[in-house]
Design a protein around this motif. Structure first.
Motif, PDB file in Angstrom:
ATOM      1  N   UNK A   1       0.831  -1.200   0.000  1.00 38.38           N
ATOM      2  CA  UNK A   1       0.000   0.000   0.000  1.00 38.38           C
ATOM      3  C   UNK A   1       0.870   1.255   0.000  1.00 38.38           C
ATOM      4  N   UNK A   2       1.959   1.211   0.753  1.00 37.59           N
ATOM      5  CA  UNK A   2       2.890   2.336   0.773  1.00 37.59           C
ATOM      6  C   UNK A   2       3.491   2.563  -0.607  1.00 37.59           C
ATOM      7  N   UNK A   3       3.879   1.471  -1.260  1.00 37.24           N
ATOM      8  CA  UNK A   3       4.434   1.591  -2.605  1.00 37.24           C
ATOM      9  C   UNK A   3       3.451   2.206  -3.585  1.00 37.24           C
ATOM     10  N   UNK A   4       2.184   1.806  -3.490  1.00 34.25           N
ATOM     11  CA  UNK A   4       1.157   2.388  -4.360  1.00 34.25           C
ATOM     12  C   UNK A   4       1.018   3.887  -4.128  1.00 34.25           C
ATOM     13  N   UNK A   5       1.163   4.314  -2.862  1.00 36.60           N
ATOM     14  CA  UNK A   5       1.018   5.730  -2.556  1.00 36.60           C
ATOM     15  C   UNK A   5       2.172   6.561  -3.098  1.00 36.60           C
ATOM     16  N   UNK A   6       3.285   5.915  -3.453  1.00 38.99           N
ATOM     17  CA  UNK A   6       4.416   6.649  -4.024  1.00 38.99           C
ATOM     18  C   UNK A   6       4.247   6.911  -5.520  1.00 38.99           C
ATOM     19  N   UNK A   7       3.307   6.202  -6.154  1.00 40.10           N
ATOM     20  CA  UNK A   7       3.110   6.374  -7.594  1.00 40.10           C
ATOM     21  C   UNK A   7       2.723   7.803  -7.958  1.00 40.10           C
TER      22      UNK A   7
END
Length: 467
Positions: free
Chosen positions: A307-313
């Motif tokens: 989820x954190x990785x998705x928020x970096x997009x």
């Protein structure tokens, strides 16, 4: 002497596509490993039994070794040949990746991250130099555009891929995925890249490079040492003093030695001096945010890695969104106005991250990150183009190399400084809760960025809109 006509740009011919693929592989690997680690730091810390707030050394080690080895890249390629140096870079990077993936302690991981950085420092500059020497000028722009896609894909997929790999496998795989790409790069190198060697190579400036490395390592590790719990501040001060002395010695060396890699003549150009100084300080916050936000989301807000990785997009999408609008902005308002406004806006946006909470709506958080990504990209592109736009041809190569080194040095110092700030606010001085320590860190980074605006205030008002 008749003026040279502007080359007519052409599409890339088929015989050069394999070479562009090869350089793209190296660029992708280097760009991916700059970002993929960020979302995996908490999982790595748990496995290695370390505090996740003390894991920034994993990033600093990589970026600092890249910065330290950039000055070597051009000379090594000229002296030993493009193929051998590029092949060595891929092999070193791949071995470093394997070592990272097999590491069982933080010390082992940092050692192999340094090895990775040495390889990564050669991949991009030697790859770009290969395109410059082999591909005809009229096809060079097409080649660079294709290669740049790899550099954009790396940061776009890096944080999300890192978070996903942590959840479905383990953090080790964020490094082990480089192995097949490295093997492919080795094979393609033999097929696509000739070993072009320059017949006349000037003597290597070994003493100058040594001074630069001591300066960069001393300053970065000196700042980073303040964040290590239980470490002696005496060591930090010794490192900082060594870094300052080495910097002063290199300044003298650059002024008095004709063989210096970066001659002091570079800084007689006012715009270049302003641009370098601005790049160094204005990148602290911008480069630290991709490190701070994943920690904030996971350590403070308890988000999952994927989820954190998705928020970096949205950060990367904001960067992509800014690309076509930077040039029109500069043409309309000029470098001075754009950099004065945007430097302040980036600082305020960094401060505004203190307003986000675990319950912030996802659409609002994504919009917030997108806006920062846009502003940050405008900042970087504007600073880079202003720094290099009027540099004379005889200084173009060394000026560009020095700028690349400063960019990586600023990233390493920025991340180290951020780790030190978190430790400072959470540690023995303030005893703040972890959430407030992050808030105070973001406020400090943002304020520093706003103050950096004063550097760009020195840009002359005349002719400052030429792009």
């Amino acid at each position: 002497m008749e003026p040279q006509s502007t080359p007519k740009y052409q599409a890339l011919q088929p015989q050069y596509r394999l070479l562009v693929l090869l350089v793209s592989i190296g660029f992708f690997m280097q760009a991916l490993d700059t970002t993929i680690v960020n979302t995996a730091l908490p999982a790595m810390a748990q496995h290695l039994q370390e505090n996740p707030l003390h894991m920034h050394g994993v990033i600093v080690a990589y970026v600092l070794s890249v910065a330290s080895c950039i000055p070597l890249s051009g000379w090594l390629a000229d002296r030993f040949g493009l193929r051998y140096v590029y092949l060595s870079a891929i092999i070193i990077f791949t071995i470093g990746s394997l070592g990272c993936g097999l590491s069982n302690t933080l010390e082992q991981l940092i050692f192999f991250r340094v090895l990775q950085g040495i390889g990564g420092a050669l991949l991009l500059p030697v790859g770009r130099l290969s395109l410059l020497k082999i591909i005809p000028r009229e096809q060079f722009l097409s080649a660079i555009n294709l290669m740049s896609l790899a550099g954009l894909i790396g940061p776009l997929v890096g944080p999300t891929l890192g978070g996903w790999l942590v959840e479905v496998a383990s953090w080790h795989w964020i490094f082990l995925i480089n192995i097949p790409m490295g093997l492919l790069g080795v094979i393609v190198t033999f097929k696509a890249l000739p070993n072009i060697i320059e017949p006349n190579v000037k003597r290597f400036d070994s003493s100058g490079v040594l001074m630069l490395v001591v300066a960069m390592v001393g300053l970065t590790l000196g700042i980073d040492s303040f964040s290590v719990k239980g470490s002696s501040h005496q060591i930090a001060y010794i490192l900082l003093i060594a870094g300052v002395i080495a910097s002063a010695l290199y300044a003298h060396h650059a002024h008095n030695h004709q063989n210096a890699l970066f001659r002091s003549d570079l800084f007689r150009h006012q715009f270049y001096a302003i641009g370098i100084l601005g790049n160094f300080f204005a990148r602290f916050a911008g480069n630290a945010i991709p490190f701070v936000l994943p920690l904030l989301l996971q350590v403070v807000f308890k988000f999952e890695p994927f989820e954190t990785g998705l928020m970096m997009i949205p950060l990367v999408l904001g960067s992509l969104f800014s690309k076509p609008i930077v040039r029109p902005l500069i043409q309309k308002f000029g470098y001075r106005n754009v950099l004065l406004f945007n430097t302040t806006a980036v600082g305020l946006c960094v401060m505004s991250f203190t307003l986000t909470t675990a319950t912030t709506p996802e659409w609002l958080r994504a919009l917030h990150f997108f806006i920062f990504g846009t502003l940050n990209s405008i900042q970087f592109v504007s600073m880079n183009t202003y720094t290099l736009k009027d540099l004379p041809s005889q200084h173009a190569s060394s000026g560009n190399s020095f700028l690349s080194m400063i960019m990586m040095l600023s990233m390493s110092i920025g991340v180290a400084f951020t780790g030190t700030l978190i430790h400072f606010y959470q540690g023995t001085t303030f005893h703040l809760p972890i959430a407030q320590a992050f808030d105070y860190t973001l406020l400090t980074l943002g304020a520093l960025n706003v103050v950096t605006m004063l550097i760009f205030w020195q840009i002359p008002k005349q002719n400052q809109s030429q792009v």
